[in-house]
Scaffold this active site. Structure first.
Site, short mmCIF file in Angstrom:
data_model
loop_
_atom_site.label_atom_id
_atom_site.label_comp_id
_atom_site.label_asym_id
_atom_site.label_seq_id
_atom_site.Cartn_x
_atom_site.Cartn_y
_atom_site.Cartn_z
N CYS A 9 -7.79 -19.41 -19.54
CA CYS A 9 -8.03 -19.84 -20.93
C CYS A 9 -6.95 -20.84 -21.29
O CYS A 9 -5.76 -20.61 -21.04
CB CYS A 9 -7.99 -18.64 -21.87
SG CYS A 9 -8.07 -19.10 -23.62
N CYS A 15 -1.45 -17.84 -27.15
CA CYS A 15 -2.24 -17.09 -28.14
C CYS A 15 -1.92 -15.60 -28.08
O CYS A 15 -1.73 -15.03 -27.00
CB CYS A 15 -3.72 -17.33 -27.85
SG CYS A 15 -4.83 -16.33 -28.87
N CYS A 18 -4.54 -11.96 -26.31
CA CYS A 18 -4.43 -11.09 -25.13
C CYS A 18 -3.12 -11.39 -24.41
O CYS A 18 -2.55 -12.46 -24.56
CB CYS A 18 -5.63 -11.24 -24.20
SG CYS A 18 -6.15 -12.90 -23.85
N CYS A 97 -12.35 -18.56 -25.99
CA CYS A 97 -11.75 -17.22 -25.97
C CYS A 97 -12.42 -16.39 -24.89
O CYS A 97 -13.64 -16.37 -24.78
CB CYS A 97 -11.90 -16.53 -27.32
SG CYS A 97 -11.12 -14.90 -27.34
N TYR A 258 -11.40 12.49 -39.06
CA TYR A 258 -11.38 11.01 -39.07
C TYR A 258 -12.71 10.50 -38.49
O TYR A 258 -12.75 9.68 -37.59
CB TYR A 258 -10.22 10.44 -38.22
CG TYR A 258 -8.87 11.08 -38.49
CD1 TYR A 258 -8.04 10.60 -39.50
CD2 TYR A 258 -8.43 12.16 -37.73
CE1 TYR A 258 -6.80 11.18 -39.75
CE2 TYR A 258 -7.19 12.75 -37.97
CZ TYR A 258 -6.39 12.26 -38.98
OH TYR A 258 -5.17 12.84 -39.22
N GLU A 279 -13.82 12.70 -43.52
CA GLU A 279 -13.47 11.27 -43.65
C GLU A 279 -13.02 10.97 -45.08
O GLU A 279 -13.60 11.47 -46.05
CB GLU A 279 -14.67 10.39 -43.30
CG GLU A 279 -14.51 8.90 -43.52
CD GLU A 279 -13.34 8.28 -42.78
OE1 GLU A 279 -12.60 7.52 -43.40
OE2 GLU A 279 -13.16 8.59 -41.59
N ASP A 325 -9.77 11.86 -34.01
CA ASP A 325 -9.79 10.45 -33.60
C ASP A 325 -9.00 9.66 -34.64
O ASP A 325 -9.56 8.90 -35.43
CB ASP A 325 -11.24 9.96 -33.52
CG ASP A 325 -11.35 8.54 -32.97
OD1 ASP A 325 -10.32 7.98 -32.58
OD2 ASP A 325 -12.47 7.99 -32.96
N CYS A 352 -6.06 6.02 -29.60
CA CYS A 352 -6.03 4.57 -29.36
C CYS A 352 -4.60 4.08 -29.21
O CYS A 352 -4.34 2.88 -29.21
CB CYS A 352 -6.75 3.82 -30.49
SG CYS A 352 -6.01 4.07 -32.11
#
Length: 393
Positions: A9, A15, A18, A97, A258, A279, A325, A352
């Protein structure tokens, strides 16, 4: 740090989108496996399973958020659109991208062309002037529908009808040129007048079409809005959720903390006796209730409120399993206390953020055994890593 030809890229490594494009994908997976082993290897008896690779390595992101900026060419100031550079000092004018869905990149190019042609000004963070702050684009993999969000610094826009028509026209032209089958089903204006790094504001106006796209996970139907939390890599969602289902005892009473718009709650419903989704966000709860109804699922109920308060109440239902989560910050200390003092037999933790997972696991292993963890690569070419962990009483 030159990327392999297959994933090169022109903006890399400048950038911030990533940070591992210079490493071949198989090597990236190996590195992530080693990272999770280093981070979690100290837990006695923990089984660290092989990483689940993404079925698609490039152009997998079906949600794109790009800020507007400007650059000087001689005495002229030219509007730009793209991601920030790594030092966060300017916005790169995106030409390509490797991780955004190709159609969404095409739509972004069309929007930039529109903004320049209509002579619309980019937002200036320093003095609060200018009109255009961000674009937020979402695409449904199942229906190929696209939702366009234009985030502005002001509510009133002179000649809005004309600029909406020209925006539609440019997007159609650009998609047609790429022979795309995708279709824009809605264009929204989101107003954000706060001095904040948060992209979306509270107020939303529909310029064209509808305010959602139709997406599927397996046989389940969902409606995704601009601000809806939904995994951005649709090719990996079922792999992630299947890991949750496989460690769920049949006919369990399940609490899904969540829960967002109820994606996991509804995905595990067929194997469960009852699912209680928790939630805080009112829009998400409305969407979750609507999705349960649309999919004809009757053994799921959704409760609105902070997880800290609603979890305590949900434990009165004597659940067998709690699915968590949480956001990147992980679980707060009070929620961990509630789980530790409960009679829950199993916790399934969808993470995550490996760092906060490790921190939370140290606490949870005071009452639970950390049985196994499966890393899942939802974000190829970046350092981000999801995982599903199993804790048993």
């Amino acid at each position: 740090m030159k990327p392999p030809a297959s994933q090169s890229c022109q903006h890399y490594p400048e950038c911030a989108g990533c940070d591992r494009l210079h490493i071949g994908y198989e090597k990236q997976l190996q590195h992530k496996q080693e990272e999770i082993a280093t981070l979690l290897g100290g837990f006695k008896g923990l089984e660290i399973l092989p990483i689940v690779k993404s079925p698609k390595e490039q152009m997998y992101r079906h949600k794109v958020q790009l800020p507007f900026g400007h650059r000087k060419i001689g005495k002229r100031s030219v509007l730009t659109l793209g991601l920030h550079n790594k030092e966060n000092t300017f916005i790169i004018d995106q030409k390509e991208c490797r991780i955004q869905d190709r159609d969404l990149t095409t739509v972004a190019f069309a929007i930039r062309h529109w903004a320049r042609t209509e002579n619309l000004s980019p937002y200036n963070e320093k003095n609060g002037s200018g009109l255009l702050r961000h674009i937020v684009l979402r695409k449904a993999n199942a229906s190929q529908e696209i939702l366009v969000g234009i985030v502005t610094n002001t509510n009133e826009i002179p000649g809005r009808k004309n600029i909406t028509n020209s925006l539609q026209s440019y997007i159609k032209q650009f998609l047609s040129k790429e022979k795309s089958k995708a279709e824009v089903v809605g264009i929204l204006q989101n107003v954000n007048q706060r001095n904040t790094k948060v992209v979306l504001g509270e107020k939303e106006t529909t310029w064209y079409g509808r305010h959602f796209i139709k997406e599927k996970i397996g046989e389940l139907n969902f409606q995704i809005g601009l601000s809806t939390f939904f995994q951005v890599n649709p090719y990996q969602i079922e792999n992630l959720y299947s890991l949750v289902v496989q460690d769920l005892p049949s006919d369990s009473i399940v609490v899904d903390a969540y829960c967002g718009i109820g994606t996991i709650s509804l995905y595990v419903a067929a194997k469960s006796k009852k699912v209680i989704g928790l939630e805080e966000n009112p829009n998400s709860i409305r969407s979750a209730i609507g999705a349960a109804k649309a999919n004809g699922i009757e053994n799921v109920v959704f409760t609105r409120g902070k997880v800290l308060q609603s979890l305590q109440s949900a434990l009165n239902e004597k659940p067998d399993v709690v699915i968590v989560d949480p956001p990147r910050e992980g679980l707060d200390s009070e929620t961990k206390k509630i789980l530790l003092n409960s009679k829950i037999g199993k916790i399934l933790y969808v993470s995550c953020n490996p760092e906060t997972l490790r921190r939370d696991s140290v606490e949870l292993t005071k009452s639970f055994r950390y049985q196994k963890v499966t890393p899942v690569d939802l974000f190829p070419h970046t350092s981000h890593l999801e995982s599903v962990s199993v804790f048993v009483r």
